[in-house]
Design a protein around this motif. Sequence first.
Motif, PDB file in Angstrom:
ATOM      1  N   VAL A  44       6.810   7.902  -9.758  1.00  0.00           N
ATOM      2  CA  VAL A  44       7.274   7.405  -8.461  1.00  0.00           C
ATOM      3  C   VAL A  44       7.727   8.556  -7.583  1.00  0.00           C
ATOM      4  O   VAL A  44       7.386   8.629  -6.387  1.00  0.00           O
ATOM      5  N   VAL A  45       8.492   9.490  -8.147  1.00  0.00           N
ATOM      6  CA  VAL A  45       8.983  10.623  -7.360  1.00  0.00           C
ATOM      7  C   VAL A  45       7.846  11.584  -7.020  1.00  0.00           C
ATOM      8  O   VAL A  45       7.725  12.052  -5.877  1.00  0.00           O
ATOM      9  N   ALA A  46       6.986  11.875  -8.003  1.00  0.00           N
ATOM     10  CA  ALA A  46       5.912  12.847  -7.767  1.00  0.00           C
ATOM     11  C   ALA A  46       4.923  12.353  -6.720  1.00  0.00           C
ATOM     12  O   ALA A  46       4.339  13.160  -5.984  1.00  0.00           O
ATOM     13  N   ALA A  47       4.727  11.049  -6.623  1.00  0.00           N
ATOM     14  CA  ALA A  47       3.792  10.514  -5.632  1.00  0.00           C
ATOM     15  C   ALA A  47       4.286  10.706  -4.206  1.00  0.00           C
ATOM     16  O   ALA A  47       3.490  10.612  -3.264  1.00  0.00           O
ATOM     17  N   THR A  48       5.562  10.971  -4.022  1.00  0.00           N
ATOM     18  CA  THR A  48       6.098  11.185  -2.673  1.00  0.00           C
ATOM     19  C   THR A  48       5.947  12.623  -2.204  1.00  0.00           C
ATOM     20  O   THR A  48       6.258  12.927  -1.050  1.00  0.00           O
ATOM     21  N   LYS A  49       5.466  13.508  -3.060  1.00  0.00           N
ATOM     22  CA  LYS A  49       5.425  14.931  -2.719  1.00  0.00           C
ATOM     23  C   LYS A  49       4.087  15.319  -2.119  1.00  0.00           C
ATOM     24  O   LYS A  49       3.030  14.817  -2.517  1.00  0.00           O
ATOM     25  N   SER A  50       4.149  16.232  -1.174  1.00  0.00           N
ATOM     26  CA  SER A  50       2.934  16.772  -0.573  1.00  0.00           C
ATOM     27  C   SER A  50       2.311  17.797  -1.519  1.00  0.00           C
ATOM     28  O   SER A  50       2.874  18.121  -2.568  1.00  0.00           O
ATOM     29  N   LYS A  51       1.151  18.300  -1.136  1.00  0.00           N
ATOM     30  CA  LYS A  51       0.473  19.297  -1.985  1.00  0.00           C
ATOM     31  C   LYS A  51       1.344  20.535  -2.190  1.00  0.00           C
ATOM     32  O   LYS A  51       1.377  21.109  -3.289  1.00  0.00           O
ATOM     33  N   ALA A  52       2.037  20.951  -1.151  1.00  0.00           N
ATOM     34  CA  ALA A  52       2.886  22.134  -1.279  1.00  0.00           C
ATOM     35  C   ALA A  52       4.137  21.852  -2.103  1.00  0.00           C
ATOM     36  O   ALA A  52       4.639  22.734  -2.799  1.00  0.00           O
ATOM     37  N   GLU A  53       4.663  20.632  -2.034  1.00  0.00           N
ATOM     38  CA  GLU A  53       5.906  20.303  -2.731  1.00  0.00           C
ATOM     39  C   GLU A  53       5.707  19.987  -4.209  1.00  0.00           C
ATOM     40  O   GLU A  53       6.645  20.097  -4.989  1.00  0.00           O
ATOM     41  N   ASN A  69      -0.219  10.977   1.424  1.00  0.00           N
ATOM     42  CA  ASN A  69      -0.936  10.805   0.153  1.00  0.00           C
ATOM     43  C   ASN A  69      -1.670   9.462   0.121  1.00  0.00           C
ATOM     44  O   ASN A  69      -2.811   9.377  -0.350  1.00  0.00           O
ATOM     45  N   LEU A  70      -1.002   8.404   0.598  1.00  0.00           N
ATOM     46  CA  LEU A  70      -1.652   7.091   0.644  1.00  0.00           C
ATOM     47  C   LEU A  70      -2.858   7.105   1.578  1.00  0.00           C
ATOM     48  O   LEU A  70      -3.899   6.504   1.264  1.00  0.00           O
ATOM     49  N   ALA A  71      -2.737   7.784   2.709  1.00  0.00           N
ATOM     50  CA  ALA A  71      -3.860   7.871   3.647  1.00  0.00           C
ATOM     51  C   ALA A  71      -5.017   8.654   3.035  1.00  0.00           C
ATOM     52  O   ALA A  71      -6.190   8.258   3.169  1.00  0.00           O
ATOM     53  N   ASP A  72      -4.710   9.758   2.366  1.00  0.00           N
ATOM     54  CA  ASP A  72      -5.764  10.553   1.722  1.00  0.00           C
ATOM     55  C   ASP A  72      -6.427   9.763   0.592  1.00  0.00           C
ATOM     56  O   ASP A  72      -7.637   9.853   0.385  1.00  0.00           O
ATOM     57  N   LEU A  73      -5.625   9.005  -0.145  1.00  0.00           N
ATOM     58  CA  LEU A  73      -6.178   8.200  -1.231  1.00  0.00           C
ATOM     59  C   LEU A  73      -7.110   7.117  -0.687  1.00  0.00           C
ATOM     60  O   LEU A  73      -8.183   6.864  -1.250  1.00  0.00           O
ATOM     61  N   ALA A  74      -6.700   6.484   0.408  1.00  0.00           N
ATOM     62  CA  ALA A  74      -7.536   5.450   1.007  1.00  0.00           C
ATOM     63  C   ALA A  74      -8.846   6.025   1.536  1.00  0.00           C
ATOM     64  O   ALA A  74      -9.879   5.342   1.532  1.00  0.00           O
ATOM     65  N   PHE A 237     -16.455   1.093 -11.914  1.00  0.00           N
ATOM     66  CA  PHE A 237     -15.333   1.599 -12.707  1.00  0.00           C
ATOM     67  C   PHE A 237     -14.050   0.819 -12.415  1.00  0.00           C
ATOM     68  O   PHE A 237     -13.797   0.441 -11.267  1.00  0.00           O
ATOM     69  N   PRO A 238     -13.204   0.607 -13.426  1.00  0.00           N
ATOM     70  CA  PRO A 238     -11.828   0.171 -13.162  1.00  0.00           C
ATOM     71  C   PRO A 238     -10.960   1.373 -12.823  1.00  0.00           C
ATOM     72  O   PRO A 238     -11.414   2.524 -12.847  1.00  0.00           O
ATOM     73  N   LEU A 239      -9.697   1.116 -12.556  1.00  0.00           N
ATOM     74  CA  LEU A 239      -8.797   2.197 -12.155  1.00  0.00           C
ATOM     75  C   LEU A 239      -8.629   3.255 -13.243  1.00  0.00           C
ATOM     76  O   LEU A 239      -8.553   4.447 -12.946  1.00  0.00           O
ATOM     77  N   THR A 240      -8.552   2.809 -14.497  1.00  0.00           N
ATOM     78  CA  THR A 240      -8.319   3.780 -15.565  1.00  0.00           C
ATOM     79  C   THR A 240      -9.437   4.817 -15.626  1.00  0.00           C
ATOM     80  O   THR A 240      -9.171   6.028 -15.691  1.00  0.00           O
ATOM     81  N   VAL A 241     -10.667   4.360 -15.594  1.00  0.00           N
ATOM     82  CA  VAL A 241     -11.798   5.292 -15.668  1.00  0.00           C
ATOM     83  C   VAL A 241     -11.941   6.056 -14.351  1.00  0.00           C
ATOM     84  O   VAL A 241     -12.256   7.251 -14.351  1.00  0.00           O
ATOM     85  N   GLY A 242     -11.701   5.379 -13.231  1.00  0.00           N
ATOM     86  CA  GLY A 242     -11.793   6.059 -11.948  1.00  0.00           C
ATOM     87  C   GLY A 242     -10.788   7.193 -11.814  1.00  0.00           C
ATOM     88  O   GLY A 242     -11.134   8.305 -11.382  1.00  0.00           O
ATOM     89  N   LEU A 265       0.688   5.390  -9.132  1.00  0.00           N
ATOM     90  CA  LEU A 265       1.803   4.593  -8.604  1.00  0.00           C
ATOM     91  C   LEU A 265       1.301   3.275  -8.026  1.00  0.00           C
ATOM     92  O   LEU A 265       1.870   2.210  -8.309  1.00  0.00           O
ATOM     93  N   VAL A 266       0.231   3.326  -7.250  1.00  0.00           N
ATOM     94  CA  VAL A 266      -0.306   2.103  -6.640  1.00  0.00           C
ATOM     95  C   VAL A 266      -0.793   1.140  -7.727  1.00  0.00           C
ATOM     96  O   VAL A 266      -0.664  -0.082  -7.598  1.00  0.00           O
ATOM     97  N   SER A 267      -1.340   1.673  -8.811  1.00  0.00           N
ATOM     98  CA  SER A 267      -1.851   0.814  -9.881  1.00  0.00           C
ATOM     99  C   SER A 267      -0.749   0.063 -10.608  1.00  0.00           C
ATOM    100  O   SER A 267      -1.023  -0.943 -11.283  1.00  0.00           O
ATOM    101  N   LEU A 268       0.498   0.516 -10.495  1.00  0.00           N
ATOM    102  CA  LEU A 268       1.616  -0.185 -11.122  1.00  0.00           C
ATOM    103  C   LEU A 268       2.079  -1.396 -10.311  1.00  0.00           C
ATOM    104  O   LEU A 268       2.675  -2.322 -10.869  1.00  0.00           O
ATOM    105  N   VAL A 269       1.809  -1.377  -9.015  1.00  0.00           N
ATOM    106  CA  VAL A 269       2.337  -2.428  -8.134  1.00  0.00           C
ATOM    107  C   VAL A 269       1.832  -3.818  -8.520  1.00  0.00           C
ATOM    108  O   VAL A 269       2.630  -4.762  -8.630  1.00  0.00           O
TER     109      VAL A 269
END
Length: 292
Positions: A44-53, A69-74, A237-242, A265-269
């Motif tokens: 949860v904490v690591a997903a809030t960090k940018s590439k530099a952080e 990160n959410l925008a890049d993932l989408a 693919f499902p999320l695990t393999v993806g 993180l999104v897969s836990l929701v």
Amino acid sequence: MSATALPAAHRRAAVRGRRSRGLVPTAILLLGALYCLFPVSWVVVAATKSKAELFSTAAFAPGTGLLSNLADLAGYRDGVFWLWMLNTLLYAGGGALLSTAVSAVSGYALAKYRFRGRNTIFNLLIGGILVPSVVLAIPQYLLLSEIGLADTYWSVLLPQILHPYSIYLARIYATAAIPDALLEAGRIDGAGHFLLLRRVALPLMLPGMVTIFLFQFVAIWNNFLLPFIMLGDDQKFPLTVGLYTMLAAGANQPSLFNLILTGALVSLVPLIALFLTMQRYWRTDLSDGAVK
């Protein structure tokens, strides 16, 4: 000290002793909860960090890059992550529903009907519980490839339907939750087998069915080996393999690590939402007062 004070002192000492003994299992449960929640909290904490952080800040220091990160993932590969999410919902939701239906009917039949070979079938189910699913993955692939179902959605769905442990749970629950007298009363009133199943057995088995559904949903949602063996097209693919393919690509593209953590993180929701939604069905003593 008076005679009346001695029993009171003994009672207080007994209460203190019980409280001190109760602290031990509580402490063990808390340690277990911390052990299980520690990696989740880190994700949860690591997903809030940018590439530099991600590699420059403390492990549990919150970051500022969750939205990016959410925008890049989408936008990753034209939104393939959301296709993996839909595939996972199909595999987990469809597989869990079919498995719950088969398990409920099978468990009810094994619990409430007497027929030749019933104990043999149940013993075979117990033996099936002892066989790890990993051992069956390759034979299942060979069988499904022979009939042309490899690398299809059915190759992941079909092996999940028959689950020995779920049938075992359904049988145990049906034995305890469905009174024989209630079934006999229904037969006297002229109800047939299917009517008794639909109007009497399944409503009483609902909490057990919810438990089976949740167990199966989580197991299929987290399943990696079966879809990894069965599927070759990454559009299925499902999320695990993806996420695994993203992790493998991340060895050469470190910028993908942020997307992998955000995807985890999104897969836990959905799992959390499912448990919060369906926990109200976990009721006990549904059959209390049914037989008068």
